[in-house]
Design an enzyme around this catalytic site. Structure first.
Site, PDB file in Angstrom:
ATOM      1  N   ASP A  30       0.861  -1.189   0.000  1.00  0.00           N
ATOM      2  CA  ASP A  30       0.000   0.000   0.000  1.00  0.00           C
ATOM      3  C   ASP A  30       0.900   1.243   0.000  1.00  0.00           C
ATOM      4  O   ASP A  30       1.736   1.393   0.902  1.00  0.00           O
ATOM      5  CB  ASP A  30      -0.872  -0.043   1.270  1.00  0.00           C
ATOM      6  CG  ASP A  30      -1.800   1.163   1.381  1.00  0.00           C
ATOM      7  OD1 ASP A  30      -1.643   2.126   0.596  1.00  0.00           O
ATOM      8  OD2 ASP A  30      -2.673   1.127   2.259  1.00  0.00           O
ATOM      9  N   GLU A  80      29.592   7.323   6.220  1.00  0.00           N
ATOM     10  CA  GLU A  80      29.645   5.900   6.527  1.00  0.00           C
ATOM     11  C   GLU A  80      29.560   5.099   5.231  1.00  0.00           C
ATOM     12  O   GLU A  80      29.337   3.895   5.252  1.00  0.00           O
ATOM     13  CB  GLU A  80      28.529   5.507   7.506  1.00  0.00           C
ATOM     14  CG  GLU A  80      27.123   5.800   7.034  1.00  0.00           C
ATOM     15  CD  GLU A  80      26.070   5.289   8.006  1.00  0.00           C
ATOM     16  OE1 GLU A  80      25.343   6.111   8.549  1.00  0.00           O
ATOM     17  OE2 GLU A  80      25.983   4.073   8.235  1.00  0.00           O
ATOM     18  N   CYS A 112      25.577   7.488  11.271  1.00  0.00           N
ATOM     19  CA  CYS A 112      24.965   8.782  10.917  1.00  0.00           C
ATOM     20  C   CYS A 112      25.402   9.905  11.848  1.00  0.00           C
ATOM     21  O   CYS A 112      25.082  11.074  11.607  1.00  0.00           O
ATOM     22  CB  CYS A 112      23.443   8.672  10.938  1.00  0.00           C
ATOM     23  SG  CYS A 112      22.831   7.299   9.961  1.00  0.00           S
ATOM     24  N   THR A 153      13.631   3.060   2.598  1.00  0.00           N
ATOM     25  CA  THR A 153      14.274   4.151   3.350  1.00  0.00           C
ATOM     26  C   THR A 153      15.672   4.458   2.820  1.00  0.00           C
ATOM     27  O   THR A 153      16.453   5.147   3.472  1.00  0.00           O
ATOM     28  CB  THR A 153      14.364   3.847   4.868  1.00  0.00           C
ATOM     29  OG1 THR A 153      15.326   2.808   5.077  1.00  0.00           O
ATOM     30  CG2 THR A 153      13.031   3.438   5.438  1.00  0.00           C
ATOM     31  N   SER A 202      16.703  -1.063  16.041  1.00  0.00           N
ATOM     32  CA  SER A 202      17.284   0.254  15.718  1.00  0.00           C
ATOM     33  C   SER A 202      16.369   1.388  16.179  1.00  0.00           C
ATOM     34  O   SER A 202      16.835   2.425  16.640  1.00  0.00           O
ATOM     35  CB  SER A 202      17.594   0.378  14.218  1.00  0.00           C
ATOM     36  OG  SER A 202      16.423   0.535  13.444  1.00  0.00           O
ATOM     37  N   HIS A 234      17.683  13.491  13.669  1.00  0.00           N
ATOM     38  CA  HIS A 234      18.162  12.616  12.598  1.00  0.00           C
ATOM     39  C   HIS A 234      16.936  11.898  12.026  1.00  0.00           C
ATOM     40  O   HIS A 234      16.135  11.346  12.784  1.00  0.00           O
ATOM     41  CB  HIS A 234      19.169  11.614  13.165  1.00  0.00           C
ATOM     42  CG  HIS A 234      19.463  10.496  12.198  1.00  0.00           C
ATOM     43  ND1 HIS A 234      19.946  10.746  10.938  1.00  0.00           N
ATOM     44  CD2 HIS A 234      19.301   9.151  12.288  1.00  0.00           C
ATOM     45  CE1 HIS A 234      20.094   9.593  10.302  1.00  0.00           C
ATOM     46  NE2 HIS A 234      19.697   8.612  11.092  1.00  0.00           N
TER      47      HIS A 234
HETATM   48  N1  CAA Z   1      -0.862   3.077   5.829  1.00  0.00           N
HETATM   49  C1  CAA Z   1      -0.257   3.841   6.772  1.00  0.00           C
HETATM   50  N2  CAA Z   1       0.717   3.354   7.607  1.00  0.00           N
HETATM   51  C2  CAA Z   1       1.084   2.067   7.450  1.00  0.00           C
HETATM   52  C3  CAA Z   1       0.496   1.239   6.491  1.00  0.00           C
HETATM   53  C4  CAA Z   1      -0.524   1.789   5.642  1.00  0.00           C
HETATM   54  N3  CAA Z   1      -1.122   1.060   4.707  1.00  0.00           N
HETATM   55  N4  CAA Z   1       1.051   0.014   6.587  1.00  0.00           N
HETATM   56  C5  CAA Z   1       1.975   0.077   7.587  1.00  0.00           C
HETATM   57  N5  CAA Z   1       1.992   1.320   8.101  1.00  0.00           N
HETATM   58  C6  CAA Z   1       2.857   1.822   9.173  1.00  0.00           C
HETATM   59  C7  CAA Z   1       3.016   0.870  10.338  1.00  0.00           C
HETATM   60  O1  CAA Z   1       1.896   0.939  11.203  1.00  0.00           O
HETATM   61  C8  CAA Z   1       4.290   1.396  10.954  1.00  0.00           C
HETATM   62  O2  CAA Z   1       4.003   2.559  11.713  1.00  0.00           O
HETATM   63  P1  CAA Z   1       4.649   2.758  13.188  1.00  0.00           P
HETATM   64  O3  CAA Z   1       6.136   2.749  13.005  1.00  0.00           O
HETATM   65  O4  CAA Z   1       4.125   4.071  13.622  1.00  0.00           O
HETATM   66  O5  CAA Z   1       4.195   1.599  14.006  1.00  0.00           O
HETATM   67  C9  CAA Z   1       5.115   1.851   9.741  1.00  0.00           C
HETATM   68  O6  CAA Z   1       4.178   1.932   8.667  1.00  0.00           O
HETATM   69  C10 CAA Z   1       6.246   0.889   9.366  1.00  0.00           C
HETATM   70  O7  CAA Z   1       5.713  -0.368   9.122  1.00  0.00           O
HETATM   71  P2  CAA Z   1       6.262  -1.701   9.848  1.00  0.00           P
HETATM   72  O8  CAA Z   1       6.171  -1.554  11.327  1.00  0.00           O
HETATM   73  O9  CAA Z   1       5.586  -2.834   9.197  1.00  0.00           O
HETATM   74  O10 CAA Z   1       7.810  -1.714   9.619  1.00  0.00           O
HETATM   75  P3  CAA Z   1       8.682  -2.271   8.411  1.00  0.00           P
HETATM   76  O11 CAA Z   1       8.817  -3.745   8.503  1.00  0.00           O
HETATM   77  O12 CAA Z   1       8.271  -1.692   7.126  1.00  0.00           O
HETATM   78  O13 CAA Z   1      10.089  -1.652   8.809  1.00  0.00           O
HETATM   79  C11 CAA Z   1      11.727  -0.081   9.441  1.00  0.00           C
HETATM   80  C12 CAA Z   1      10.253  -0.291   9.139  1.00  0.00           C
HETATM   81  C13 CAA Z   1      12.138  -0.983  10.607  1.00  0.00           C
HETATM   82  C14 CAA Z   1      11.958   1.361   9.801  1.00  0.00           C
HETATM   83  C15 CAA Z   1      12.527  -0.453   8.156  1.00  0.00           C
HETATM   84  O14 CAA Z   1      12.221   0.437   7.131  1.00  0.00           O
HETATM   85  C16 CAA Z   1      14.023  -0.451   8.370  1.00  0.00           C
HETATM   86  O15 CAA Z   1      14.612  -1.442   8.792  1.00  0.00           O
HETATM   87  N6  CAA Z   1      14.695   0.696   8.060  1.00  0.00           N
HETATM   88  C17 CAA Z   1      16.145   0.840   8.198  1.00  0.00           C
HETATM   89  C18 CAA Z   1      16.558   1.051   9.647  1.00  0.00           C
HETATM   90  C19 CAA Z   1      16.112   2.391  10.184  1.00  0.00           C
HETATM   91  O16 CAA Z   1      15.895   3.352   9.465  1.00  0.00           O
HETATM   92  N7  CAA Z   1      16.003   2.480  11.526  1.00  0.00           N
HETATM   93  C20 CAA Z   1      15.663   3.731  12.176  1.00  0.00           C
HETATM   94  C21 CAA Z   1      16.452   3.950  13.472  1.00  0.00           C
HETATM   95  S1  CAA Z   1      18.205   3.623  13.196  1.00  0.00           S
HETATM   96  C22 CAA Z   1      18.814   5.098  12.587  1.00  0.00           C
HETATM   97  O17 CAA Z   1      18.201   6.137  12.695  1.00  0.00           O
HETATM   98  C23 CAA Z   1      20.154   5.071  11.892  1.00  0.00           C
HETATM   99  C24 CAA Z   1      19.936   5.056  10.424  1.00  0.00           C
HETATM  100  O18 CAA Z   1      19.934   6.122   9.785  1.00  0.00           O
HETATM  101  C25 CAA Z   1      19.751   3.777   9.757  1.00  0.00           C
END
Ligand code: CAA
Length: 381
Positions: A30, A80, A112, A153, A202, A234
């Site tokens: 979605d 990085e 970062c 991301t 994370s 960040h």
């Molecule tokens: N409509 C609206 N929202 C929706 C949706 C829809 N149809 N479907 C899902 N969502 C929402 C979920 O409810 C969730 O919201 P919340 O976080 O508020 O609960 C959000 O979308 C993400 O969905 P998931 O929980 O299913 O998560 P995901 O499996 O897609 O993974 C993530 C998300 C963990 C951030 C992943 O993108 C990831 O691993 N990213 C890389 C790591 C990262 O960025 N970490 C952040 C902290 S670390 C850091 O800051 C250092 C850095 O730069 C990497």
């Protein structure tokens, strides 16, 4: 005490962009998951003749065109996404910008957080000699495996920041909050071109580090939350800033709402994660989209997985009033990729045993020309 801080800041990104709606249409996700769930619309994708050096040099060129070279004796390059285990990426920028030999160049790494480490080092240099100015470049390409949760991301971007005495934009205040802990939330082994990430860990590591750094800021005599007018975080994806602001409100017991979050996310929603540059893209975004900030205090939260984090504060100076958004037109000028074209670029790996001549694609002032005898070559376009 001499006021020291951010005198100028400029952003740069890549030739290409991927629309997350196109990715969603291919993967069956979605599109609102990306747009609302992650708070991301697009991400920047480097052309074969672009990398951290070309983005960093492009951003730095604009800063030096506006401010000249006087007093610049240090170039600190935070990344990085290093392109060599030994040589600093900034040495190539030094050559591309025609900087004099009397400039020290070094690279700083801690995920970062590296850009903030470079800024603190720069402040120390300027404090010792206020006639010196330091060019800090934060530049990164965020790459995750295809079809992994991190894929939407990804992103790429650079921030060039001039640190000087009597800064035009933001005076960085001396009290700062620190929090470091060894945690396996996100890292990239030397033999991998993509990051390994435990996404959920994370997020909790980021939020715990933020409250830890906040406590230290208070212990160091930093301002109360009520004395901070805007918080900038960040932003690995812009929803993370929303999570951070909600956690800080809960932790401090002060209602913060979503003040400043939209202004701080304008560029990041379209760049994707720019790792070391991400916080400073948020800073530029706030300065370019909000008026009346002069004299107001900003709180900046810098997080680098692994992890090192810092909460710093700064007071906006009068020079910020003349800033306008010119970066949106830069973002608009990126060339869209189809999903198959993006995947082809993602899969591209530079050979290690032969010379490489890169195709001419970028419209930026500098390009990565290729590899000769295993040494990277850059040129003005
Ligand atoms: N409509 C609206 N929202 C929706 C949706 C829809 N149809 N479907 C899902 N969502 C929402 C979920 O409810 C969730 O919201 P919340 O976080 O508020 O609960 C959000 O979308 C993400 O969905 P998931 O929980 O299913 O998560 P995901 O499996 O897609 O993974 C993530 C998300 C963990 C951030 C992943 O993108 C990831 O691993 N990213 C890389 C790591 C990262 O960025 N970490 C952040 C902290 S670390 C850091 O800051 C250092 C850095 O730069 C990497």
């Amino acid at each position: 005490m001499t006021a020291i801080g951010i005198h100028d800041i400029e952003l740069a990104s890549t030739h290409h962009v991927l629309d997350l709606a196109a990715l969603a249409a291919t993967t069956g996700v979605d599109p609102d998951k990306y747009r609302i769930g992650l708070g991301q619309d697009e991400f920047s994708v480097p052309a074969p003749d672009e990398d951290i050096v070309t983005m960093g040099a492009t951003a730095a060129l604009a800063v030096l065109d506006r401010n000249g070279l006087e007093g610049v004796r240090t170039l600190l390059f935070a990344t990085e996404s290093g392109i060599d285990h030994s040589k600093a990426a900034g040495v190539f920028v030094h050559q591309l910008l025609g900087l004099p030999p009397q400039v020290r160049v070094a690279e700083i790494k801690q995920a970062c957080y590296g850009g903030t480490a470079a800024i603190q080092a720069a402040i120390g240099i300027v404090q010792r000699n206020p006639r010196e100015r330091v060019l800090v470049i934060a530049s990164d390409v965020a790459r995750y495996a295809l079809d992994s949760p991190g894929e939407p991301t990804q992103g790429a971007g650079a921030a060039a920041i001039l640190i000087a005495a009597d800064p035009a934009l933001i005076e960085i205040e001396p009290a700062t909050g620190l929090f470091s802990a060894n945690v396996d939330d996100f890292w990239r082994p030397n033999d991998s071109s993509t990051a390994i990430v435990d996404g959920k860990l994370s997020i909790s590591a980021y939020l715990d580090a933020m409250t830890g750094a906040w406590d230290d800021l208070a212990a160091q005599g930093g301002p109360a939350i009520s004395a901070i007018n805007r918080l900038i975080y960040h932003q690995p994806y812009t929803k993370m800033a929303r999570k951070a602001q909600a956690r800080l409100a809960e932790y401090t017991g002060v209602e913060l709402g979503d003040a400043g979050l939209a202004e701080g996310a304008v560029y990041n929603r379209r760049l994707g994660n720019a790792y070391t540059a991400s916080l400073y893209a948020g800073v530029a975004s706030v300065l370019d989209h909000e008026s009346g900030l002069t004299g107001k205090r900003l709180g900046l939260f810098s997080y680098g997985s692994g992890s090192v984090s810092e909460f710093l504060t700064g007071v906006v100076q009068t020079g910020a009033e003349s800033r306008t958004d010119h970066f949106t037109s830069v973002l608009d000028s990126r060339v869209p990729l189809s999903v198959p074209e993006y995947r082809e670029l993602h899969a591209r790996a530079l050979p290690s045993d032969t010379d490489v001549v890169t195709p001419r694609v970028t419209a930026a002032p500098f390009r990565f020309a290729g590899i000769e005898g295993r040494a990277r070559r850059y040129e003005r376009r």
